[in-house]
Structure formats: C-alpha cells, structure tokens
Design a protein around this motif. Structure first.
Motif, PDB file in Angstrom:
ATOM      1  N   LYS A  50       0.858  -1.192   0.000  1.00 51.29           N
ATOM      2  CA  LYS A  50       0.000   0.000   0.000  1.00 51.29           C
ATOM      3  C   LYS A  50       0.890   1.237   0.000  1.00 51.29           C
ATOM      4  O   LYS A  50       1.704   1.420   0.904  1.00 51.29           O
ATOM      5  N   MET A  51       0.749   2.049  -1.033  1.00 49.82           N
ATOM      6  CA  MET A  51       1.589   3.230  -1.189  1.00 49.82           C
ATOM      7  C   MET A  51       0.758   4.479  -0.894  1.00 49.82           C
ATOM      8  O   MET A  51      -0.286   4.703  -1.503  1.00 49.82           O
ATOM      9  N   LEU A  52       1.208   5.271   0.059  1.00 51.17           N
ATOM     10  CA  LEU A  52       0.489   6.490   0.452  1.00 51.17           C
ATOM     11  C   LEU A  52       1.375   7.701   0.201  1.00 51.17           C
ATOM     12  O   LEU A  52       2.573   7.667   0.483  1.00 51.17           O
ATOM     13  N   PHE A  53       0.792   8.761  -0.329  1.00 52.52           N
ATOM     14  CA  PHE A  53       1.570   9.980  -0.589  1.00 52.52           C
ATOM     15  C   PHE A  53       1.576  10.883   0.638  1.00 52.52           C
ATOM     16  O   PHE A  53       0.520  11.270   1.140  1.00 52.52           O
ATOM     17  N   LYS A  54       2.769  11.229   1.102  1.00 47.94           N
ATOM     18  CA  LYS A  54       2.903  12.069   2.296  1.00 47.94           C
ATOM     19  C   LYS A  54       2.175  13.394   2.139  1.00 47.94           C
ATOM     20  O   LYS A  54       1.529  13.866   3.067  1.00 47.94           O
ATOM     21  N   SER A  55       2.267  13.983   0.945  1.00 47.68           N
ATOM     22  CA  SER A  55       1.648  15.302   0.729  1.00 47.68           C
ATOM     23  C   SER A  55       0.135  15.234   0.943  1.00 47.68           C
ATOM     24  O   SER A  55      -0.469  16.132   1.528  1.00 47.68           O
ATOM     25  N   GLN A  56      -0.483  14.135   0.488  1.00 50.02           N
ATOM     26  CA  GLN A  56      -1.936  13.977   0.640  1.00 50.02           C
ATOM     27  C   GLN A  56      -2.320  13.696   2.093  1.00 50.02           C
ATOM     28  O   GLN A  56      -3.342  14.171   2.580  1.00 50.02           O
ATOM     29  N   LEU A  57      -1.478  12.928   2.792  1.00 49.52           N
ATOM     30  CA  LEU A  57      -1.717  12.662   4.216  1.00 49.52           C
ATOM     31  C   LEU A  57      -1.628  13.954   5.027  1.00 49.52           C
ATOM     32  O   LEU A  57      -2.444  14.198   5.913  1.00 49.52           O
TER      33      LEU A  57
END
Length: 281
Positions: A50-57
């Motif tokens: 699962k890849m999450l974008f730091k900017s969106q978090l």
C-alpha cells in the motif's frame, strides 16, 4: 514515524525499502494512494504493498491517524485480521507491507451476488469470523469503529479479513466522543453525540448482517438527516424473506442502548449462527 523496520520471523529487525520488492499490478485505489500486488525479492513471498503519498496525508491532516493505524495493526495476530508485516518510507511516500487477500474486497463480492446479497449460511460464517476477530481486538483494548464491507477483504479460501484500522483506537478504559466511521453504520450514541465504547462494534455487526442478507444497510435513506433520524429511533424493518433466527440476531444487536446489545460471545453462540454452520448438529 521514525523507523522503517519490522520484525521478521526470527525476531531480528529488518530494514525494508522498495528495492526489496518486485511490484506488480494495481489491486485497488485508496484515498491517499494505491495498493499493488508485490513479491519480496529473496523469499518470493507475495504481499500487498500500500503506497500512500505524504503530501496527501499532510493535506488531510491524518499523519497521526496513520501512525496509530500502523501501531495497532502491526500488533494484531488473528486469522481474520489482515496482517501488517512492516512499513517503510522515502521522501514522498509511505509504504505498508500487508498480507495479500486474493479474493479482494467483500463489498465487491457482495455486489456481484444475485440480488446483491448473501444467503444465510454464508452470512452466518462471515458474522462468526467477524465476531471472533472483534472479540480478539476488544481483548487487546482495541475498538475498530469502522466495520463495513469496504473495510473487509477475503483471502484465497474465502475467509474474512478485517483490513482497515484507520479509525481504530486503543482505548484501555476511557469513553470516547469522536464522531467517526461511515454514516450508515454509525450507532445511536455516535449520532447523538454521546460518549462511546467497544459496544459500537456490536452495532456494526448487526448492520453488516442486515446488509449481507438484504443487499443494503437497514437505515439507508435519501438524505443524511433521514438516516440519522432512523438510526436514533432504531427504525428497523425486515423484508419477509429473512428467517426468524436471522431477525432475532440482528434485532438483539441493533439496540439503542449499548448495554443491551448482544455481546460477541452471545453472537458466536447464537442459535441461528450455530444452526447455519452445523445443520446436522
């Protein structure tokens, strides 16, 4: 998050990076990134990455929520809870190494059924597995708070796996007041702004059992205001095809007072569950 380590089976610490994985096809798209099928290079072990974008978090202000989710899920070991093996990150992304559930989202499986619902035997099996998993969570003082078909996966054998712990809390004693979860599954105490405890998960099991058997949640309405009203009044109507046993289980879980809801042990031992899963017994 100040580490990208996880324990391997020998108890030693392992430092992961993207170089450890061969990344394959996308499995799904989430709010903050995507999930991919992946294989660990050395062991050939298949996982979901699962890849999450730091900017969106950061934009959604949920970094603390992700930290809590990782902390909770990494410490849970139950056959009906999706394993979180570890995590790592780079400058722009956070990666979660998750157990691969081959049959995917329960929500999609439910929608693909004739009439959009499961039969009573299959529903009983899922409700038993879910209740056992939540019983384990509650024994660890973890409240899930967002049980719904979209947050449940099925493995290759068709066994249920609770997959998303984004709204979960570790709550050893205190009552909590955060309004969270998904409207159709919210219990009266959350809708009415009262404090809540682990009994919110019992309500969710009742809603889920109803949706499995009827194809839609019991309090679904045209507007949010109407849904709130129905939940608060526990305005529960059953279609005629439901058996008395199924109706009894659901109505014992969907009680306005959290204290009056059937507990998880009671769900597992309920005559309808027992009958569905042991027809000869």
């Amino acid at each position: 998050m100040n580490s990208c380590q996880s324990s391997d089976t020998s108890g030693e610490r392992k430092r992961w990076s993207l170089d450890n994985f061969e990344v394959g096809r996308p499995l799904g798209k989430g709010k903050f990134g995507n999930v991919y099928l992946a294989r660990e290079v050395n062991s050939k072990f298949i996982v979901a990455l699962k890849m999450l974008f730091k900017s969106q978090l950061q934009k959604a202000n949920v970094e603390h929520q992700l930290r809590r989710e990782i902390e909770i899920q990494a410490n849970l070991r139950h056959p009906n809870i999706l394993r979180l093996y570890g995590y790592f990150y780079d400058e722009k992304r956070v990666f979660l190494i998750l157990e691969y559930a081959a049959q995917g989202e329960l929500y999609k499986v439910l929608q693909s059924q004739p009439n959009g619902c499961f039969d009573e035997k299959r529903t009983a099996r899922y409700i038993l597995q879910l209740s056992q998993a939540l019983g384990y969570c509650h024994s660890k003082k973890v409240i899930h708070r967002d049980i719904k078909p979209e947050n449940i996966l099925l493995d290759l054998r068709g066994d249920l796996k609770i997959a998303d712990f984004g709204w979960s809390v570790h709550s050893p004693s205190s009552k909590r007041t955060t309004l969270c979860g998904t409207l159709d599954y919210l219990p009266p105490e959350m809708v009415e702004g009262k404090a809540h405890d682990e009994n919110v998960d019992l309500w969710s099991i009742g809603v889920l059992a109803y949706e499995f058997l009827c194809g839609s949640p019991p309090f679904e309405s045209e507007s949010n205001a109407e849904t709130y009203k129905k939940i608060s009044k526990v305005d529960l109507k059953f279609p005629s095809h439901l058996s008395p046993g199924a109706k009894d289980l659901i109505s014992r879980l969907l009680r306005h007072s959290p204290r009056e809801r059937l507990n998880l042990e009671g769900v597992c031992k309920h005559p309808w569950i027992v009958k569905m899963l042991n027809p000869s017994g």
